[in-house]
Design a protein around this motif. Structure first.
Motif, PDB file in Angstrom:
ATOM      1  N   PRO A  45       8.071   3.978   4.107  1.00  0.00           N
ATOM      2  CA  PRO A  45       8.036   4.994   3.040  1.00  0.00           C
ATOM      3  C   PRO A  45       8.927   6.200   3.304  1.00  0.00           C
ATOM      4  N   SER A  46       9.301   6.437   4.541  1.00  0.00           N
ATOM      5  CA  SER A  46      10.145   7.594   4.859  1.00  0.00           C
ATOM      6  C   SER A  46      11.622   7.313   4.659  1.00  0.00           C
ATOM      7  N   ILE A  47      11.983   6.029   4.505  1.00  0.00           N
ATOM      8  CA  ILE A  47      13.400   5.683   4.412  1.00  0.00           C
ATOM      9  C   ILE A  47      14.017   6.257   3.139  1.00  0.00           C
ATOM     10  N   VAL A  48      13.294   6.131   2.009  1.00  0.00           N
ATOM     11  CA  VAL A  48      13.844   6.603   0.740  1.00  0.00           C
ATOM     12  C   VAL A  48      14.094   8.100   0.783  1.00  0.00           C
ATOM     13  N   TYR A  49      13.121   8.855   1.295  1.00  0.00           N
ATOM     14  CA  TYR A  49      13.286  10.308   1.357  1.00  0.00           C
ATOM     15  C   TYR A  49      14.346  10.698   2.375  1.00  0.00           C
ATOM     16  N   ALA A  50      14.425   9.949   3.458  1.00  0.00           N
ATOM     17  CA  ALA A  50      15.451  10.256   4.461  1.00  0.00           C
ATOM     18  C   ALA A  50      16.846  10.045   3.890  1.00  0.00           C
ATOM     19  N   VAL A  51      17.059   8.906   3.218  1.00  0.00           N
ATOM     20  CA  VAL A  51      18.372   8.635   2.639  1.00  0.00           C
ATOM     21  C   VAL A  51      18.694   9.646   1.541  1.00  0.00           C
ATOM     22  N   SER A  52      17.686  10.021   0.739  1.00  0.00           N
ATOM     23  CA  SER A  52      17.913  11.003  -0.313  1.00  0.00           C
ATOM     24  C   SER A  52      18.260  12.369   0.259  1.00  0.00           C
ATOM     25  N   LEU A  53      17.565  12.750   1.298  1.00  0.00           N
ATOM     26  CA  LEU A  53      17.881  14.027   1.947  1.00  0.00           C
ATOM     27  C   LEU A  53      19.285  14.033   2.533  1.00  0.00           C
ATOM     28  N   ILE A  54      19.647  12.923   3.156  1.00  0.00           N
ATOM     29  CA  ILE A  54      20.972  12.839   3.767  1.00  0.00           C
ATOM     30  C   ILE A  54      22.048  12.892   2.694  1.00  0.00           C
ATOM     31  N   GLU A  55      21.847  12.159   1.621  1.00  0.00           N
ATOM     32  CA  GLU A  55      22.831  12.169   0.532  1.00  0.00           C
ATOM     33  C   GLU A  55      22.922  13.553  -0.106  1.00  0.00           C
ATOM     34  N   LYS A 112       0.847  -1.187   0.000  1.00  0.00           N
ATOM     35  CA  LYS A 112       0.000   0.000   0.000  1.00  0.00           C
ATOM     36  C   LYS A 112       0.887   1.243   0.000  1.00  0.00           C
ATOM     37  N   LYS A 113       0.593   2.131  -0.922  1.00  0.00           N
ATOM     38  CA  LYS A 113       1.393   3.340  -1.041  1.00  0.00           C
ATOM     39  C   LYS A 113       1.062   4.289   0.095  1.00  0.00           C
ATOM     40  N   GLU A 114       2.124   4.764   0.742  1.00  0.00           N
ATOM     41  CA  GLU A 114       1.987   5.724   1.815  1.00  0.00           C
ATOM     42  C   GLU A 114       2.936   6.886   1.571  1.00  0.00           C
ATOM     43  N   ALA A 115       2.512   8.038   2.016  1.00  0.00           N
ATOM     44  CA  ALA A 115       3.378   9.220   1.902  1.00  0.00           C
ATOM     45  C   ALA A 115       4.410   9.204   3.015  1.00  0.00           C
ATOM     46  N   PRO A 116       5.593   9.714   2.758  1.00  0.00           N
ATOM     47  CA  PRO A 116       6.598   9.796   3.828  1.00  0.00           C
ATOM     48  C   PRO A 116       6.167  10.790   4.900  1.00  0.00           C
ATOM     49  N   LYS A 117       6.715  10.591   6.066  1.00  0.00           N
ATOM     50  CA  LYS A 117       6.387  11.478   7.171  1.00  0.00           C
ATOM     51  C   LYS A 117       7.126  12.807   7.025  1.00  0.00           C
ATOM     52  N   SER A 118       6.899  13.682   7.957  1.00  0.00           N
ATOM     53  CA  SER A 118       7.396  15.053   7.845  1.00  0.00           C
ATOM     54  C   SER A 118       8.909  15.117   8.002  1.00  0.00           C
ATOM     55  N   LEU A 119       9.440  16.262   7.608  1.00  0.00           N
ATOM     56  CA  LEU A 119      10.873  16.500   7.754  1.00  0.00           C
ATOM     57  C   LEU A 119      11.279  16.525   9.218  1.00  0.00           C
ATOM     58  N   SER A 120      10.422  17.020  10.068  1.00  0.00           N
ATOM     59  CA  SER A 120      10.735  17.038  11.509  1.00  0.00           C
ATOM     60  C   SER A 120      10.871  15.624  12.057  1.00  0.00           C
ATOM     61  N   TYR A 121      10.076  14.703  11.539  1.00  0.00           N
ATOM     62  CA  TYR A 121      10.197  13.309  11.972  1.00  0.00           C
ATOM     63  C   TYR A 121      11.539  12.723  11.552  1.00  0.00           C
TER      64      TYR A 121
END
Length: 432
Positions: free
Chosen positions: A286-296, A128-137
């Motif tokens: 779902p937040s892992i991809v955005y977290a890793v992308s932000l970190i990179e 199930k597709k879910e949106a990533p959580k917030s940047l603060s998270y």
């Protein structure tokens, strides 16, 4: 011969006979066939035009200037072509062999591997597709390690290009004590030192996979048994030890072999355990991809900033910044980094897990993982050789100075900024 040409020739002969002019032939002069009784300039000009039109002036004399100019033009074109061929042989062909060819072969090999049909169906999970959580998270969960990585990359980018020229100066100054290869790479002693540094780099290149093959699986097994933080502390300590040798060479003029020996500590795999720490902390898939992308992406920005800072600092100050960055990141890991792996999720420790081949079966758990592992091996193979040769090629063939190294690194970092994710930036308060 055409009729107009014959008529012009006959008319010229008649005029010459009437004027009774003697035509001298002189190879060293340009003004042949001067009329003896020319009344004015108009008659002289008319007479010369008739001579040229009738073909009475020998070609080797009438077109002497044109031939000289043409010969000079052909010579210049030949010299330009010869220069282009020489540049292609000395610069383009090594560049193509060292850069273009390995990348092309790696791409073709990866394309062939991914296009092969293994005969086994690959299971695709339809979640199930879910949106990533917030940047603060993401900041709350990954903040300490994120800060460690940004500071580590920033300090490394500031000092790393200067370290290469410490080695070049060490060898060049054995015969020329006052030379500085950071700005005088075109000098012969610096060019000769490139091959000596290349030999040391080849030794490191052969040692790197051996060290990672032995230490990597063992470090992962220890982190699974005792937690991520102890393994991360070992990694940060090894990086600090290596940088300590570098700053001792730069600031206290100790032999370069101190840095060379301590440099083996940097070969410890420093990325796998921190990545596992991120995976443990981000309990929302779902937040892992955005977290890793932000970190990179943020690390690329920090690398660009560190490289820009290195362009205005001296070699000693740039290496000092790298050393201080290692100290600060180790302190953050000791005092502020939480443990990410709970005790109930840890694996029992056994000595057999320290064997390098203990985790090989993970690479063959599915056809897709096998293909990705093969692509990673091919990429590591050609990438290691590329980085071993390319830097030395720039220094020896293009007189690549220390400032050029920083400028090239800055351009590379800027070119990588196009893949920084924008979703968490323009929607910092969105949550699932």
């Amino acid at each position: 011969m055409h009729l107009p040409g014959i008529l012009i020739l006959v008319l010229g002969q008649l005029l010459l006979g009437c004027a009774t002019i003697e035509v001298p032939v002189c190879e060293s002069c340009d003004n042949q066939l001067e009329p003896a009784n020319a009344r004015d300039d108009e008659d002289l000009l008319h007479f010369r035009m008739l001579q040229v039109s009738a073909g009475l002036v020998p070609k080797e004399h009438a077109s002497g200037r044109n031939r000289v100019e043409m010969r000079q033009h052909v010579t210049s074109r030949h010299s330009a072509l010869q220069w282009l061929v020489q540049q292609a042989e000395t610069k383009f062909l090594p560049f193509a062999a060292a850069v273009l060819l390995p990348h092309a072969l790696a791409f073709l090999a990866a394309h062939f591997i991914m296009s092969r049909r293994s005969g086994q169906a690959v299971e695709v999970l339809h979640e199930k597709k879910e949106a990533p959580k917030s940047l603060s998270y993401i900041i709350e969960r990954a903040g300490p390690m994120w800060l460690i990585h940004m500071l580590g990359i920033f300090s490394f980018a500031t000092g790393a290009p200067s370290v290469e020229y410490l080695y070049l100066n060490y060898f060049a100054r054995q015969s020329h004590p006052d030379i500085d290869c950071a700005t005088q790479m075109a000098a012969a002693p610096c060019a000769e030192s490139v091959m000596k540094c290349l030999k040391l780099q080849i030794i490191r290149g052969f040692a790197l996979p051996l060290v990672q093959f032995i230490v990597g699986p063992a470090l992962g097994a220890l982190s699974d048994a005792f937690g991520r933080k102890p393994a991360i502390l070992v990694i940060r300590s090894c990086l600090l030890i290596s940088t300590t040798g570098t700053i001792a060479v730069a600031w206290f003029s100790v032999p370069i072999w101190i840095d060379f020996c301590l440099g083996f500590f940097t070969m410890i795999p420093w990325g796998a355990v921190p990545f596992a720490w991120y995976m443990d902390r981000m309990d929302h898939a779902p937040s892992i991809v955005y977290a890793v992308s932000l970190i990179e992406g943020s690390c690329i920005v920090c690398a660009a900033m560190g490289t820009a800072l290195g362009t205005v600092l001296s070699s000693k100050m740039a290496i000092l910044v790298e050393f201080l960055g290692r100290v600060v990141t180790l302190c953050i890991a000791v005092f502020f980094l939480p443990e990410s792996l709970p005790a109930e999720k840890r694996m029992p420790f056994c000595w057999s897990s320290l064997m390098p081949t203990a985790a090989f079966q993970v690479l063959f758990q599915s056809p897709l993982v096998e293909k990705l592992s093969a692509i990673s091996i091919i990429n590591s193979f050609h990438w290691a050789g590329y980085y071993t040769m390319f830097g030395r090629f720039l220094q020896s063939s293009m007189a690549w100075t220390r400032l050029n190294s920083y400028q090239g690194g800055l351009a590379e970092h800027i070119s990588q900024l196009d893949h920084v994710p924008l979703y968490p930036l323009w929607c910092p308060f969105c949550s699932a």
